[in-house]
Design an enzyme around this catalytic site. Structure first.
Site, short mmCIF file in Angstrom:
data_model
loop_
_atom_site.label_atom_id
_atom_site.label_comp_id
_atom_site.label_asym_id
_atom_site.label_seq_id
_atom_site.Cartn_x
_atom_site.Cartn_y
_atom_site.Cartn_z
N HIS A 1 -9.18 3.63 -1.58
CA HIS A 1 -7.76 3.30 -1.38
C HIS A 1 -7.28 2.52 -2.60
CE1 HIS A 1 -4.03 1.87 0.10
NE2 HIS A 1 -4.45 0.90 0.88
N CYS B 1 0.01 2.30 6.57
CA CYS B 1 0.39 0.92 6.85
C CYS B 1 0.60 0.18 5.53
CB CYS B 1 -0.68 0.23 7.70
SG CYS B 1 -2.33 0.27 6.98
N GLY C 1 1.55 -3.88 3.73
CA GLY C 1 1.68 -5.31 3.90
C GLY C 1 3.10 -5.70 4.27
N CYS D 1 0.81 -1.22 0.00
CA CYS D 1 0.00 0.00 0.00
C CYS D 1 0.84 1.27 0.00
CB CYS D 1 -0.95 0.02 1.19
SG CYS D 1 -2.17 -1.32 1.14
N GLN E 1 -4.20 -8.74 6.53
CA GLN E 1 -4.47 -7.38 6.96
C GLN E 1 -5.76 -7.29 7.77
OE1 GLN E 1 -5.53 -4.71 3.71
NE2 GLN E 1 -5.99 -6.45 2.40
N ARG F 1 -20.15 8.69 0.67
CA ARG F 1 -21.58 8.55 0.97
C ARG F 1 -22.05 9.88 1.59
NH1 ARG F 1 -19.35 3.49 2.61
NH2 ARG F 1 -20.15 1.75 1.37
N SER G 1 -11.27 0.65 4.22
CA SER G 1 -11.06 1.43 3.00
C SER G 1 -11.84 0.81 1.85
CB SER G 1 -9.58 1.49 2.66
OG SER G 1 -9.03 0.19 2.52
#
Length: 390
Positions: A346, A376, A378, A89, A155, A219, A245
């Site tokens: 994301h 963060c 992986g 990420c 995750q 939203r 995400s």
């Protein structure tokens, strides 16, 4: 020490899975961002020394060096080299730090750091799944299995572990998630994303052309009751799809130059790279490293958390920025002020430079000086990048 300056930053508005950006090939989408960056400073793209592009799903339409394919999909000349980076990420945040290091070293003067992910066309996990069918996919090596016996790196498990470790309740998490949508909705209505978004043309179902320039995942009518009613991701857990995400299609980038590059282009910088750190920690809880890498950055700078004006801490799951805020004692009113990935999406490898673009323009709008970005990744990794708005 030589300096690295950001002179342009841009991103596409996010597209939901199978949504408004589904018709865009990722190389073409990233190519539009590359073009926008050079257009913003009115420069000849031939002057770009290299494009460094983050991408996690480097398979299918994102394989065979997506960065080079993005260059060839754009108006850039064939002479511009490009390389693809995978730090999960944090891929395009790593691309940004590589680009900054390149110009600070004096080996390059004008570098683009970018990122792209079409999670519609290359679903999350594809690089591991496809070769796995031939017996070549991701699995723990025998040595890894010996070191982490019986552990499945996940995750989702890590996000729940963080919520438990830092004492986060489901009610707190749902309220944080609602806030993400509310902040993103306000930023959109007020036009705060306008300067950072690259409009791209799409076709509606009836064939009508339209410009895509609003993040599709927000939203605008989100309610706490609606979020509270969503199914838990794990039995006994506290996280739902609403506090995670959103799967997203998107591309982003920043143009980074040296002092020589500034003079060559004749432009004013948006920001200066003030500090860069990278760190790794426990790959099982996995998502916790933004905490120690921020502590490391502050220690190296000799600063306190309140010396930073604004923060972008990626909302991979609500438990990540919430734990970060709680552990570091950060002012929550300075964190993700325009919402985060829970509302905005994301796009994995595209998120690093996406967050940087948002951070730069948030600092500008609020007339603030210092910003810190972390996310963060992986494998239990994380970067911390501190910028000074100029």
């Amino acid at each position: 020490m030589a300096e690295a300056y950001i002179v342009a930053a841009a991103r596409t508005a996010g597209g939901k899975r199978n949504g408004r950006l589904a018709g865009w090939h990722p190389a073409d989408l990233a190519g539009k961002v590359l073009e926008s960056l050079v257009d913003r400073v009115k420069m000849d793209p031939a002057l770009v020394d290299q494009v460094i592009m983050g991408c996690v799903g480097q398979a299918g339409e994102q394989s065979t060096n997506i960065a080079r394919n993005a260059v060839l999909s754009s108006k850039f000349p064939e002479s511009v080299p490009a390389v693809s980076v995978d730090s999960q990420c944090g891929s395009s945040q790593q691309a940004l730090q590589f680009a900054a290091q390149a110009v600070m070293s004096g080996t390059m003067d004008i570098v683009i750091a970018a990122g792209v992910e079409s999670m519609t066309r290359v679903p999350m996990g594809t690089p591991a799944i496809l070769p796995a069918k031939a017996g070549l996919g991701f699995s723990k090596s025998p040595s890894m299995e010996k070191r982490y016996p019986g552990v499945q790196f996940s995750q989702f498990v890590g996000a729940e572990m963080m919520a438990k470790k830092y004492g986060l309740t489901k009610d707190e998490i749902d309220r944080f998630s609602l806030q993400s949508h509310q902040r993103a909705a306000k930023a959109t209505r007020e036009g705060w994303f306008k300067d950072e978004i690259v409009p791209v043309q799409i076709q509606l179902a009836d064939g009508t052309p339209e410009m895509h320039e609003v993040d599709e995942g927000i939203r605008f009518d989100a309610t706490l009751e609606g979020l509270q009613g969503l199914k838990l991701l794990q039995e006994g857990g506290v996280l739902t799809a609403g506090s995670s995400s959103q799967i997203c299609d998107g591309a982003s980038g920043v143009l980074i130059v040296s002092e020589k590059g500034l003079k060559q282009l004749g432009v004013q910088p948006l920001a200066r790279i003030h500090h860069m750190s990278v760190l790794a920690s426990d790959p099982v809880i996995m998502l916790e490293t933004p905490i120690p890498v921020t502590e490391l950055a502050l220690e190296r700078l000799g600063w306190k958390i309140d010396d930073i004006d604004l923060f972008e801490i990626n909302e991979a799951f609500a438990s990540v920025p919430m734990s970060w805020i709680k552990q570091l004692g950060a002012d929550p009113e300075r964190v993700n002020v325009n919402g985060g990935a829970i509302a905005l999406g994301h796009p994995l490898g595209g998120s690093g430079t996406k967050l940087m673009a948002t951070l730069i323009y948030a600092l500008k709008r609020q007339n603030k000086r210092y910003g810190l970005q972390s996310m963060c990744e992986g494998g239990g990794m994380s970067h911390a990048t501190v910028i000074e708005r100029l």
